[in-house]
Design a protein around this motif. Structure first.
Motif, PDB file in Angstrom:
ATOM      1  N   GLN A 162      14.737  31.530  15.003  1.00  0.00           N
ATOM      2  CA  GLN A 162      13.787  30.864  15.883  1.00  0.00           C
ATOM      3  C   GLN A 162      12.580  30.465  15.037  1.00  0.00           C
ATOM      4  OE1 GLN A 162      13.261  34.633  18.159  1.00  0.00           O
ATOM      5  NE2 GLN A 162      11.090  34.167  18.054  1.00  0.00           N
ATOM      6  N   GLU A 163      11.890  29.464  15.470  1.00  0.00           N
ATOM      7  CA  GLU A 163      10.725  28.987  14.744  1.00  0.00           C
ATOM      8  C   GLU A 163       9.447  29.147  15.556  1.00  0.00           C
ATOM      9  OE1 GLU A 163      11.527  25.013  13.523  1.00  0.00           O
ATOM     10  OE2 GLU A 163      13.108  25.608  12.110  1.00  0.00           O
ATOM     11  N   GLU A 164       9.565  29.646  16.772  1.00  0.00           N
ATOM     12  CA  GLU A 164       8.387  29.893  17.610  1.00  0.00           C
ATOM     13  C   GLU A 164       8.737  30.951  18.643  1.00  0.00           C
ATOM     14  OE1 GLU A 164       9.170  26.246  20.768  1.00  0.00           O
ATOM     15  OE2 GLU A 164       7.505  26.132  19.366  1.00  0.00           O
ATOM     16  N   GLY A 165       7.716  31.472  19.310  1.00  0.00           N
ATOM     17  CA  GLY A 165       7.949  32.467  20.349  1.00  0.00           C
ATOM     18  C   GLY A 165       7.779  33.884  19.846  1.00  0.00           C
ATOM     19  N   LEU A 166       8.004  34.822  20.740  1.00  0.00           N
ATOM     20  CA  LEU A 166       7.820  36.240  20.449  1.00  0.00           C
ATOM     21  C   LEU A 166       9.029  36.822  19.721  1.00  0.00           C
ATOM     22  CD1 LEU A 166       6.227  38.921  20.891  1.00  0.00           C
ATOM     23  CD2 LEU A 166       7.430  39.130  23.089  1.00  0.00           C
ATOM     24  N   MET A 167       8.745  37.593  18.690  1.00  0.00           N
ATOM     25  CA  MET A 167       9.774  38.384  17.990  1.00  0.00           C
ATOM     26  C   MET A 167       9.354  39.849  18.102  1.00  0.00           C
ATOM     27  SD  MET A 167      12.593  38.323  15.982  1.00  0.00           S
ATOM     28  CE  MET A 167      12.666  36.712  15.190  1.00  0.00           C
ATOM     29  N   GLU A 168      10.176  40.653  18.760  1.00  0.00           N
ATOM     30  CA  GLU A 168       9.795  42.056  18.986  1.00  0.00           C
ATOM     31  C   GLU A 168      11.014  42.960  18.913  1.00  0.00           C
ATOM     32  OE1 GLU A 168       7.312  44.859  22.145  1.00  0.00           O
ATOM     33  OE2 GLU A 168       7.963  42.861  22.768  1.00  0.00           O
ATOM     34  N   GLY A 169      10.827  44.109  18.284  1.00  0.00           N
ATOM     35  CA  GLY A 169      11.907  45.082  18.209  1.00  0.00           C
ATOM     36  C   GLY A 169      11.559  46.236  17.294  1.00  0.00           C
TER      37      GLY A 169
ATOM     38  N   MET B  90      16.515  44.981  19.394  1.00  0.00           N
ATOM     39  CA  MET B  90      15.677  43.819  19.681  1.00  0.00           C
ATOM     40  C   MET B  90      15.230  43.801  21.139  1.00  0.00           C
ATOM     41  SD  MET B  90      15.293  41.996  16.899  1.00  0.00           S
ATOM     42  CE  MET B  90      14.881  40.332  17.444  1.00  0.00           C
ATOM     43  N   LEU B  91      13.964  43.483  21.341  1.00  0.00           N
ATOM     44  CA  LEU B  91      13.433  43.273  22.683  1.00  0.00           C
ATOM     45  C   LEU B  91      13.261  41.789  22.979  1.00  0.00           C
ATOM     46  CD1 LEU B  91      10.656  46.029  22.752  1.00  0.00           C
ATOM     47  CD2 LEU B  91      12.999  46.194  23.612  1.00  0.00           C
ATOM     48  N   ALA B  92      12.865  41.031  21.966  1.00  0.00           N
ATOM     49  CA  ALA B  92      12.662  39.594  22.126  1.00  0.00           C
ATOM     50  C   ALA B  92      12.937  38.908  20.802  1.00  0.00           C
ATOM     51  CB  ALA B  92      11.232  39.302  22.584  1.00  0.00           C
ATOM     52  N   GLY B  93      13.445  37.673  20.869  1.00  0.00           N
ATOM     53  CA  GLY B  93      13.751  36.931  19.661  1.00  0.00           C
ATOM     54  C   GLY B  93      15.202  37.114  19.231  1.00  0.00           C
TER      55      GLY B  93
ATOM     56  N   ASN C 168       5.452  40.219  17.111  1.00  0.00           N
ATOM     57  CA  ASN C 168       4.718  39.080  16.575  1.00  0.00           C
ATOM     58  C   ASN C 168       4.978  37.821  17.393  1.00  0.00           C
ATOM     59  OD1 ASN C 168       3.893  40.678  14.299  1.00  0.00           O
ATOM     60  ND2 ASN C 168       5.882  40.291  13.362  1.00  0.00           N
ATOM     61  N   GLU C 169       3.909  37.116  17.730  1.00  0.00           N
ATOM     62  CA  GLU C 169       4.034  35.828  18.398  1.00  0.00           C
ATOM     63  C   GLU C 169       3.736  34.667  17.455  1.00  0.00           C
ATOM     64  OE1 GLU C 169       2.959  35.511  22.673  1.00  0.00           O
ATOM     65  OE2 GLU C 169       1.796  37.322  22.263  1.00  0.00           O
ATOM     66  N   ASN C 170       3.130  34.975  16.307  1.00  0.00           N
ATOM     67  CA  ASN C 170       2.825  33.955  15.306  1.00  0.00           C
ATOM     68  C   ASN C 170       4.016  33.832  14.357  1.00  0.00           C
ATOM     69  OD1 ASN C 170       1.859  32.316  13.296  1.00  0.00           O
ATOM     70  ND2 ASN C 170       0.051  33.573  12.818  1.00  0.00           N
ATOM     71  N   PRO C 171       4.688  32.680  14.323  1.00  0.00           N
ATOM     72  CA  PRO C 171       5.860  32.529  13.453  1.00  0.00           C
ATOM     73  C   PRO C 171       5.584  32.864  11.992  1.00  0.00           C
ATOM     74  CG  PRO C 171       5.710  30.686  14.969  1.00  0.00           C
ATOM     75  CD  PRO C 171       4.433  31.463  15.117  1.00  0.00           C
ATOM     76  N   GLU C 172       4.350  32.638  11.534  1.00  0.00           N
ATOM     77  CA  GLU C 172       4.027  32.931  10.141  1.00  0.00           C
ATOM     78  C   GLU C 172       4.173  34.425   9.833  1.00  0.00           C
ATOM     79  OE1 GLU C 172       0.201  31.414   9.211  1.00  0.00           O
ATOM     80  OE2 GLU C 172       0.767  29.313   9.498  1.00  0.00           O
ATOM     81  N   ASP C 173       4.135  35.263  10.878  1.00  0.00           N
ATOM     82  CA  ASP C 173       4.242  36.706  10.685  1.00  0.00           C
ATOM     83  C   ASP C 173       5.682  37.200  10.624  1.00  0.00           C
ATOM     84  OD1 ASP C 173       1.513  36.867  10.669  1.00  0.00           O
ATOM     85  OD2 ASP C 173       1.332  37.471  12.769  1.00  0.00           O
ATOM     86  N   TYR C 174       6.666  36.304  10.930  1.00  0.00           N
ATOM     87  CA  TYR C 174       8.054  36.773  10.899  1.00  0.00           C
ATOM     88  C   TYR C 174       9.045  35.760  10.341  1.00  0.00           C
ATOM     89  CZ  TYR C 174       8.611  34.107  15.330  1.00  0.00           C
ATOM     90  OH  TYR C 174       8.647  33.132  16.292  1.00  0.00           O
ATOM     91  N   ILE C 175       8.622  34.521  10.138  1.00  0.00           N
ATOM     92  CA  ILE C 175       9.576  33.458   9.841  1.00  0.00           C
ATOM     93  C   ILE C 175      10.353  33.699   8.542  1.00  0.00           C
ATOM     94  CG2 ILE C 175       8.025  31.945   8.541  1.00  0.00           C
ATOM     95  CD1 ILE C 175      10.501  30.906  11.327  1.00  0.00           C
TER      96      ILE C 175
END
Length: 293
Positions: free
Chosen positions: A117-124, A78-81, A54-61
Motif C-alpha cells: 500500500q502507498e497510503e493509509g494506516l499500517m498497524e500490527g 496485522m490489524l490494518a494494512g 503508522n498513518e504516514n507512508p514515509e514511516d513504513y513504505i
C-alpha cells in the motif's frame, strides 16, 4: 462463538510496567519496541515484541527488505494494512487486516516483508518466540493464517477474544506449540467489560495495551504500555476496562536455556553464533527449503 469466562479466583499482580521505546528497523520503518533484549530472560521464551501504528507512508513504505533469521519463530499479526512476504525458497504470502503469519526460521532463511500500500494506516505487531536447543536447526517453515482462520470467542459480557495461539474460553487457537506452549490473545473489551484468562503456574506472561486503558490485576495500564505479570500470585489474569479498550495477553512456558543473540540470529552459545555467521556468508541460507505448516 459465545463462551463462558474462565474462573480466575485471584489475578496475577503487575510486577512492572514498561513503556515501549520508539525506534526504526528495516528500511526506516518506525515502530515501538516493547519487549527489548534486556527482558529476554525475564520473559523467556519471548525474545522481542514490536508494535507499529503508522498513518504516514514515509514511516513504513520501505518495509523490511531481504534479511536473514535463524533459531527462533516470528509471529506477525496485522490489524490494518497489507504486507507481502517473500523468502529464499520462492514462497510468497500476503498478510492483511486481522491475519497472522507464523514463521519458523529454524536452520535459517532469508525473507522480506514489504508493504502493499502507498497510503493509509499500517498497524500490527511482530513477536519473536524462541526455539528450544533441539529445534533450532529444524527445516524452516511458515503458515499464513487469514482472519477467518483465527478462532474467536465472545463472552456473555460482550468481550471478544481472538485466539492466535494456545486456548481461551474453551476454544483452541490457530497455533499450538508443545515446547513453549504459547498463549497469544487479542482481547477487545467494551466499556465496563471484564475478562479473565487462566495462565499455568510458572509460565511467564505479560499484557500489552494498544487501545485505551485497562486495569490489570488492580493496576491501570495505559495505551502502548506493557504490564509484566508476577509469577508468584494468582491463577491467571483479570482485565477490566471502564471504556472501550484492546490488549494483547501473551504467555508461555520458559525454556530455561542460554540465549546467545547476534541481531537476527538467536542460538545458545557464542560458538553457534559464529557458525551461523559463517553459514550466512557461505550462502547456505539462500538454499533453504521452506516447508508449509
Amino acid at each position: 462463538m459465545t463462551a463462558t469466562l474462565s474462573t480466575v479466583l485471584q489475578s496475577r499482580r503487575v510486577e512492572r510496567l514498561v513503556q515501549g521505546k520508539p525506534t526504526s528497523d528495516g528500511a526506516g520503518v518506525r515502530l515501538t519496541r516493547v519487549l527489548t533484549q534486556n527482558l529476554q530472560r525475564r520473559l523467556d521464551p519471548f525474545l522481542m515484541l514490536d508494535a507499529f501504528r503508522n498513518e504516514n507512508p514515509e514511516d513504513y513504505i520501505g518495509g523490511f527488505p531481504d534479511h536473514p533469521h535463524r533459531g527462533f519463530e516470528t509471529v506477525t499479526y496485522m490489524l490494518a494494512g497489507r504486507m507481502r512476504h517473500h523468502d529464499s525458497a520462492g514462497n510468497a504470502g500476503l498478510l492483511g487486516p486481522g491475519g497472522a503469519q507464523w514463521m519458523t526460521a529454524g536452520s535459517g532463511l532469508i525473507h522480506s516483508e514489504l508493504p502493499e500500500q502507498e497510503e493509509g494506516l499500517m498497524e500490527g505487531f511482530q513477536l519473536w518466540l524462541n526455539l528450544p536447543a533441539r529445534d533450532k536447526m529444524i527445516a524452516p517453515s511458515y503458515r499464513d493464517i487469514p482472519p477467518e482462520q483465527i478462532p474467536e470467542a465472545t463472552t456473555a459480557a460482550g468481550v471478544r477474544v481472538r485466539i492466535i495461539a494456545g486456548s481461551s474460553q474453551g476454544v483452541a487457537g490457530a497455533v499450538q506449540r508443545e515446547a513453549t506452549q504459547p498463549l497469544y490473545l487479542d482481547v477487545h473489551l467494551p466499556a465496563g467489560g471484564r475478562f479473565q484468562q487462566a495462565i499455568p503456574a510458572g509460565h511467564n506472561a505479560f499484557v500489552y495495551v494498544y487501545r485505551g486503558s485497562v486495569e490489570v490485576g488492580g493496576t491501570v495500564v495505559v495505551d502502548r504500555h506493557m504490564a509484566i505479570l508476577a509469577n508468584d500470585s494468582g491463577e491467571g489474569v483479570v482485565l477490566a476496562a471502564s471504556e472501550e479498550a484492546r490488549a494483547l495477553i501473551i504467555a508461555g512456558q520458559p525454556l530455561g536455556e542460554p540465549i546467545a543473540q547476534y541481531g537476527p540470529f538467536v542460538m545458545n552459545t557464542g560458538a553457534e553464533i559464529e557458525q551461523t555467521l559463517r553459514d550466512y556468508r557461505d550462502g547456505k541460507f539462500e538454499a533453504a527449503v521452506v516447508q508449509s505448516l
